[in-house]
Design an enzyme around this catalytic site. Structure first.
Site, PDB file in Angstrom:
ATOM      1  N   TYR A  57     -14.187  -2.895  12.862  1.00 51.92           N
ATOM      2  CA  TYR A  57     -13.748  -1.764  13.693  1.00 51.92           C
ATOM      3  C   TYR A  57     -13.886  -0.432  12.959  1.00 51.92           C
ATOM      4  O   TYR A  57     -13.585  -0.335  11.770  1.00 51.92           O
ATOM      5  CB  TYR A  57     -12.273  -1.934  14.085  1.00 51.92           C
ATOM      6  CG  TYR A  57     -12.025  -3.060  15.051  1.00 51.92           C
ATOM      7  CD1 TYR A  57     -12.591  -3.066  16.317  1.00 51.92           C
ATOM      8  CD2 TYR A  57     -11.193  -4.121  14.689  1.00 51.92           C
ATOM      9  CE1 TYR A  57     -12.348  -4.107  17.204  1.00 51.92           C
ATOM     10  CE2 TYR A  57     -10.934  -5.164  15.562  1.00 51.92           C
ATOM     11  CZ  TYR A  57     -11.519  -5.150  16.822  1.00 51.92           C
ATOM     12  OH  TYR A  57     -11.274  -6.172  17.693  1.00 51.92           O
TER      13      TYR A  57
ATOM     14  N   LYS B 186      16.786 -15.220   1.884  1.00 52.25           N
ATOM     15  CA  LYS B 186      16.630 -14.561   3.189  1.00 52.25           C
ATOM     16  C   LYS B 186      15.144 -14.464   3.557  1.00 52.25           C
ATOM     17  O   LYS B 186      14.276 -14.662   2.694  1.00 52.25           O
ATOM     18  CB  LYS B 186      17.252 -13.170   3.115  1.00 52.25           C
ATOM     19  CG  LYS B 186      16.629 -12.301   2.029  1.00 52.25           C
ATOM     20  CD  LYS B 186      17.491 -11.084   1.712  1.00 52.25           C
ATOM     21  CE  LYS B 186      16.818 -10.269   0.621  1.00 52.25           C
ATOM     22  NZ  LYS B 186      17.685  -9.191   0.132  1.00 52.25           N
TER      23      LYS B 186
HETATM   24  C1  LIG Z   1      17.583  -9.342  -1.198  1.00 50.72           C
HETATM   25  C2  LIG Z   1      18.712  -8.966  -2.051  1.00 50.72           C
HETATM   26  C3  LIG Z   1      18.652  -9.163  -3.429  1.00 50.72           C
HETATM   27  C4  LIG Z   1      17.413  -9.673  -4.141  1.00 50.72           C
HETATM   28  O1  LIG Z   1      16.590  -8.584  -4.445  1.00 50.72           O
HETATM   29  P1  LIG Z   1      15.248  -8.740  -5.310  1.00 50.72           P
HETATM   30  O2  LIG Z   1      14.835  -7.360  -5.594  1.00 50.72           O
HETATM   31  O3  LIG Z   1      14.268  -9.451  -4.443  1.00 50.72           O
HETATM   32  O4  LIG Z   1      15.610  -9.512  -6.511  1.00 50.72           O
HETATM   33  C5  LIG Z   1      19.766  -8.860  -4.176  1.00 50.72           C
HETATM   34  N1  LIG Z   1      20.879  -8.359  -3.579  1.00 50.72           N
HETATM   35  C6  LIG Z   1      20.963  -8.145  -2.266  1.00 50.72           C
HETATM   36  C7  LIG Z   1      22.227  -7.604  -1.685  1.00 50.72           C
HETATM   37  C8  LIG Z   1      19.895  -8.418  -1.458  1.00 50.72           C
HETATM   38  O5  LIG Z   1      19.981  -8.202  -0.139  1.00 50.72           O
END
Ligand SMILES: *Cc1c(COP(=O)(O)O)cnc(C)c1O
Length: 371
Positions: A260, A43
Site C-alpha cells: 500500500y 496481566k
Molecule cells: C504491570 C505492572 C508491573 C510490572 O511492570 P514491568 O515494567 O512489566 O515489570 C508492576 N506493577 C504494577 C502495578 C503493574 O501494573
C-alpha cells in the site's frame, strides 16, 4: 534449547519457553535475595505469553499473581494452585462483590473505595499511594488519614501498601528520590498497620534499585526475558519467539512497487516472500520503512513496503534455496542472528510491552513442555 513440534499447517505461531520463564524468575530471586515475595505480573494474557500456561509454570514457587481485572483473575483461578491473586487496577462498582467473594486482593486509592468493597464481606486491600505516577492511588499527602480511617474496620485487612514508579527505566535520580520518599512515608504508615507489606519495584526498579525491594517486588517484563533498560547487563532469557511460514515467493522486476502507498520501489529485480502476518496479528504497522527485518535460514531479510493487515513482504533476493513453507522468525533467534522484542519496538516507535501484549489471537501459542 527447547524443542517445539510445529505442525506444517501453522501459518504463524509463538514458541513459549517455560524453562526460560522459570530461569528469569530465578534471576529476579537472585537480585532481591530470599526474603521478598514475588508478585508475578501476568496481566494481559501474561504479556501475550498465555496466562494459564504462565501461571501453571510459576505456581510452584508460590508467587502472588498480578492481573489487571476480574476477568483476568477468573481466567487463572483454576490453575493458580491456591496462590494469592491481586487486582492491580480498580474494579467497577458492579464488580466489587465478585472480587470480594473470590478473595482477591484488591487495589484501592481511597478509604471510601475500601469501604465500598467491605459491604460484601471481608476483604484484603492493597493501598496504592500516588508518589508520582499520577494514575491510580491515594495522593501521598492523604495516605495517613486514609489509612487511619480504615483502622479498626473489622472487614478490611490492609494486605499491603504500595506505590508505582513512572520512570524507573529512564530516570534513576527521580526514582531514587521517589523511593526514599515512599520509604519514609511507609514508616509512618507501618506504625498504623504493622503487618502491611510494602512494595514498589517493577522490572526496571528490580534491575536498578534492588535495595528497595521491601516485602514484595512486582516484575513483569523481565520475567518474559526482556530488559526494560537498553544495554543493562542481565541474565534474562527471552521466553517468546514469533514465527511465520512463507506462503508465497515471487520475483519482481526493477521498478516494481510493493504494498500500500507504493512506498518501496525495487531498484533491481528482486525476489520477495510473503508472510501471513500483519498488523491484525500485532506486527506493528509503524514498523514499515524503519529498517525492520525477519530471519530466514539464518539470514536477515528486509521488510519492504508497508505492513498490511494480514501480510508482510520481505526481500529474499540474497537467499539461496528458499521455499514456500520455510520458517521466518519475526522475534527470536535463527542461527547467529536474532531480533528481540525491544528492537522491533524501538524501530516501530513503541516499547517491548506493547509488542508482546499486542501479539494477536491468530498467532497460536506453542509451549516447550507441558506446563
Ligand atoms: C504491570 C505492572 C508491573 C510490572 O511492570 P514491568 O515494567 O512489566 O515489570 C508492576 N506493577 C504494577 C502495578 C503493574 O501494573
Amino acid at each position: 534449547m527447547p524443542i517445539f513440534s510445529v505442525p506444517e499447517c501453522l501459518r504463524t505461531w509463538a514458541e513459549v519457553d517455560l524453562g526460560a520463564l522459570r530461569a528469569n524468575l530465578d534471576f529476579v530471586r537472585q537480585r532481591i535475595g530470599p526474603y521478598p515475595t514475588i508478585l508475578a505480573a501476568v496481566k494481559a494474557n501474561a504479556y501475550g505469553h498465555g496466562a494459564c500456561e504462565t501461571v501453571q509454570a510459576l505456581a510452584g514457587t508460590k508467587p502472588i499473581f498480578g492481573v489487571a481485572n476480574l476477568h483476568e483473575a477468573a481466567e487463572i483461578k483454576s490453575v493458580s494452585d491456591g496462590s494469592d491473586v491481586m487486582l492491580l487496577g480498580p474494579c467497577l462498582p458492579s464488580e466489587r462483590r465478585d472480587a470480594v467473594e473470590a478473595k482477591y486482593i484488591v487495589t484501592i486509592s481511597s478509604a471510601a473505595e475500601a469501604m465500598a468493597y467491605s459491604k460484601f464481606g471481608s476483604v484484603r486491600v492493597n493501598l496504592k499511594i500516588d508518589t508520582g505516577m499520577g494514575r491510580i492511588g491515594c495522593w501521598k499527602d492523604d495516605a495517613i488519614s486514609a489509612l487511619r480511617s480504615l483502622q479498626g474496620v473489622p472487614t478490611i485487612k490492609i494486605h499491603s501498601i504500595s506505590t508505582h514508579l513512572p520512570s524507573a527505566d529512564e530516570d534513576t535520580a527521580f526514582t531514587t528520590a521517589q523511593l526514599h520518599d515512599f520509604t519514609k512515608l511507609a514508616k509512618s504508615l507501618h506504625s498504623i498497620t504493622p503487618t502491611a507489606k510494602l512494595h514498589s519495584l517493577n522490572s526496571a526498579g528490580i534491575l536498578t534499585l534492588p535495595e528497595f525491594a521491601a516485602d514484595i517486588v512486582r516484575p513483569g517484563l523481565m520475567l518474559y526475558g526482556c530488559s526494560p533498560i537498553p544495554d543493562f547487563p542481565t541474565h534474562l532469557r527471552p521466553v517468546l519467539a514469533w514465527k511465520a511460514r512463507i506462503v508465497l515467493l515471487k520475483d519482481l522486476p526493477a521498478g516494481a512497487s510493493v504494498s500500500y502507498g507504493r512506498t518501496y520501489i525495487s531498484s533491481t529485480p528482486i525476489r520477495t516472500a510473503v508472510l501471513p502476518v500483519g498488523y491484525a496479528d500485532g506486527y506493528p504497522r509503524q514498523a514499515s520503512g524503519q529498517g525492520c527485518g525477519v530471519l530466514i535460514n539464518g539470514q536477515r531479510c528486509d521488510l519492504i513496503g508497508r505492513v498490511t493487515m494480514d501480510q508482510i513482504i520481505v526481500n529474499v533476493s540474497d537467499l539461496t534455496n528458499v521455499q514456500v513453507g520455510d520458517v521466518a522468525t519475526l522475534i527470536g533467534r535463527d542461527g547467529n542472528v536474532s531480533i528481540d522484542a525491544q528492537e522491533l519496538a524501538h524501530r516501530s516507535g513503541t516499547i517491548a510491552w506493547d509488542i508482546l501484549t499486542g501479539i494477536g489471537r491468530r498467532v497460536e501459542r506453542l509451549y516447550s513442555e507441558a506446563p
